[in-house]
Design a protein around this motif. Structure first.
Motif, PDB file in Angstrom:
ATOM      1  N   ASP A  97       0.842  -1.191   0.000  1.00  0.00           N
ATOM      2  CA  ASP A  97       0.000   0.000   0.000  1.00  0.00           C
ATOM      3  C   ASP A  97       0.882   1.248   0.000  1.00  0.00           C
ATOM      4  O   ASP A  97       1.835   1.335   0.781  1.00  0.00           O
ATOM      5  CB  ASP A  97      -0.887   0.049   1.247  1.00  0.00           C
ATOM      6  N   PRO A  98       0.586   2.237  -0.833  1.00  0.00           N
ATOM      7  CA  PRO A  98       1.338   3.491  -0.769  1.00  0.00           C
ATOM      8  C   PRO A  98       0.907   4.316   0.441  1.00  0.00           C
ATOM      9  O   PRO A  98      -0.268   4.328   0.816  1.00  0.00           O
ATOM     10  CB  PRO A  98       0.981   4.197  -2.078  1.00  0.00           C
ATOM     11  N   VAL A  99       1.879   4.979   1.053  1.00  0.00           N
ATOM     12  CA  VAL A  99       1.659   5.844   2.212  1.00  0.00           C
ATOM     13  C   VAL A  99       2.397   7.148   1.966  1.00  0.00           C
ATOM     14  O   VAL A  99       3.563   7.131   1.537  1.00  0.00           O
ATOM     15  CB  VAL A  99       2.176   5.174   3.506  1.00  0.00           C
ATOM     16  N   LEU A 100       1.738   8.266   2.227  1.00  0.00           N
ATOM     17  CA  LEU A 100       2.369   9.571   2.041  1.00  0.00           C
ATOM     18  C   LEU A 100       2.801  10.147   3.377  1.00  0.00           C
ATOM     19  O   LEU A 100       2.005  10.254   4.305  1.00  0.00           O
ATOM     20  CB  LEU A 100       1.411  10.543   1.342  1.00  0.00           C
ATOM     21  N   LEU A 101       4.075  10.527   3.451  1.00  0.00           N
ATOM     22  CA  LEU A 101       4.642  11.169   4.633  1.00  0.00           C
ATOM     23  C   LEU A 101       4.915  12.633   4.305  1.00  0.00           C
ATOM     24  O   LEU A 101       5.593  12.931   3.321  1.00  0.00           O
ATOM     25  CB  LEU A 101       5.949  10.491   5.045  1.00  0.00           C
ATOM     26  N   LEU A 149      -2.762   5.786   3.486  1.00  0.00           N
ATOM     27  CA  LEU A 149      -2.660   6.685   4.638  1.00  0.00           C
ATOM     28  C   LEU A 149      -1.857   7.918   4.245  1.00  0.00           C
ATOM     29  O   LEU A 149      -0.906   7.832   3.472  1.00  0.00           O
ATOM     30  CB  LEU A 149      -1.956   6.014   5.826  1.00  0.00           C
ATOM     31  N   VAL A 150      -2.229   9.059   4.827  1.00  0.00           N
ATOM     32  CA  VAL A 150      -1.425  10.277   4.766  1.00  0.00           C
ATOM     33  C   VAL A 150      -1.143  10.691   6.200  1.00  0.00           C
ATOM     34  O   VAL A 150      -2.075  10.943   6.974  1.00  0.00           O
ATOM     35  CB  VAL A 150      -2.157  11.412   4.017  1.00  0.00           C
ATOM     36  N   TRP A 151       0.126  10.728   6.561  1.00  0.00           N
ATOM     37  CA  TRP A 151       0.515  11.074   7.932  1.00  0.00           C
ATOM     38  C   TRP A 151       0.858  12.562   8.007  1.00  0.00           C
ATOM     39  O   TRP A 151       1.713  13.042   7.270  1.00  0.00           O
ATOM     40  CB  TRP A 151       1.740  10.273   8.369  1.00  0.00           C
ATOM     41  N   LEU A 152       0.209  13.269   8.922  1.00  0.00           N
ATOM     42  CA  LEU A 152       0.491  14.692   9.116  1.00  0.00           C
ATOM     43  C   LEU A 152       0.539  15.009  10.597  1.00  0.00           C
ATOM     44  O   LEU A 152      -0.451  14.816  11.317  1.00  0.00           O
ATOM     45  CB  LEU A 152      -0.587  15.550   8.441  1.00  0.00           C
TER      46      LEU A 152
END
Length: 383
Positions: A97-101, A149-152
């Motif tokens: 799964d792609p995840v954006l940091l 997921l996008v983590w912020l």
């Protein structure tokens, strides 16, 4: 992927250097310099350690659900936000799964996602732009790569940068379009005041009671970055709110955090959480905090005053101190690793930011005035 590097005292390192932990002034941890409130210590003294803790943290969840105006099923307590970060990754991610940091930021997001087998996508803010985040670019990455997921972290650790509600809404809209979850880590939202658009964290009951701080910034007891009163689920679809009580109430040795999200998300996280994850002492501390909702607002101004005094002292040493919406801040140095080591020889521990991809910065969290002066004296000896 190796485990992330964190601040705080490394006892093995101190042993190698012949240093004693009690002699170290720790500026590397973003923990309240006022220390653990007395009402929490009093609550801990009443806990019967012979009994198992409530495995569902029902009393604490009920108290927090009341504060957030949400259902009990929309809230999960964790052994610090670090456990919850890993639960989110394990419960919601599948291999590849792609995840954006959105970086630079807290290292556990990448680590937890990697352990779940995710592919890491990175948006990197830079010091040249004051670590400002280009929301248009982030939304483009979300629409292009369709991350799970996008983590912020907002306000952000370590940079002290801040995205306003409009920017968050844009990220949420982009995430909703591709069915991504926006994980909004609000660990430091209670600490922002004045010019940055937030009031002192007073559990945000929708009030605003502003006053002027000594440095001219406004302070008050109204609101967080997002209202802690969770709106209707259809308005916050695909958002996971992550909260920590560790920093604001000096509970780093105890560990306590929680998640607010849709019931379906909370149910998935619960299946991954071990039984008795949150001990009785942590639950008692959380209940005591709920019973004293105004304590942080009453104390935060002092925290900021000490921070401003330390910023000014470091600036007078011709050091470049970066703007921050939080009491902790970055200081530019020639070599972060060498600076940390040299200051530790003077019993002052600062955070080497090389692990954030910022080898030319150290992060400083203020302590009380006597310790702050020792840091200034130690740094002056290096100049």
């Amino acid at each position: 992927m190796q485990q992330p590097i964190h601040g705080a005292i490394d006892y093995a390192e101190l042993q190698q250097r012949g240093l004693v932990a009690s002699q170290i002034d720790d500026f590397s941890s973003n923990v309240n310099p006022l220390g653990t409130p007395s009402f929490i210590r009093e609550a801990l003294a009443t806990v019967d350690l012979a009994h198992y803790p409530d495995r569902q943290s029902l009393a604490l969840r009920a108290a927090l659900a009341k504060r957030h105006c949400c259902e009990l099923e929309q809230l999960l307590i964790g052994n610090g936000s670090n456990e919850l970060i890993h639960l989110i990754a394990r419960a919601l991610l599948q291999p590849n799964d792609p995840v954006l940091l959105i970086e630079p930021t807290f290292g556990e997001y990448a680590y937890a996602s990697s352990l779940a087998g995710a592919q890491l996508l990175r948006y990197q803010a830079t010091s040249e732009t004051g670590f400002a985040i280009d929301i248009v670019a982030c939304c483009h990455l979300i629409k292009q790569h369709r991350p799970r997921l996008v983590w912020l972290c907002n306000p952000n650790n370590p940079t002290g940068s801040y995205l306003d509600a409009e920017a968050i809404a844009q990220l949420q809209a982009a995430c909703t379009t591709v069915q991504a979850y926006l994980v909004l880590d609000l660990a430091y939202a209670d600490l922002v005041v004045g010019d940055w658009g937030l009031g002192i964290g007073d559990w945000g009951l929708g009030e605003s009671n502003s006053s002027r701080r000594q440095d001219g910034r406004e302070s008050g007891n109204g609101g967080r970055l997002t209202s802690p009163q969770l709106p209707a689920p259809d308005n916050h679809h695909q958002i996971i709110y992550l909260y920590s009580l560790t920093k604001s109430y000096a509970l780093a040795g105890l560990r306590l955090g929680y998640v607010v999200a849709e019931q379906a998300v909370i149910a998935r996280l619960q299946r991954w959480q071990p039984q008795w994850s949150v001990n009785s002492l942590a639950q008692a501390a959380g209940l005591a905090i709920c019973q004293h909702p105004h304590w942080l607002a009453q104390q935060l101004e002092q925290w900021w005053i000490w921070s401003e005094q330390l910023r000014q002292g470091l600036s007078q040493l011709s050091l470049k101190v970066l703007p921050s919406c939080l009491p902790f801040f970055l200081v530019e140095v020639a070599n972060a690793q060498q600076t940390r080591s040299a200051l530790l020889n003077h019993a002052c521990l600062v955070r080497d930011c090389s692990s954030f991809g910022l080898p030319q910065f150290v992060r400083i969290a203020p302590r009380q005035p006597a310790a702050n002066q020792r840091l200034l004296n130690a740094w002056r000896s290096l100049c």
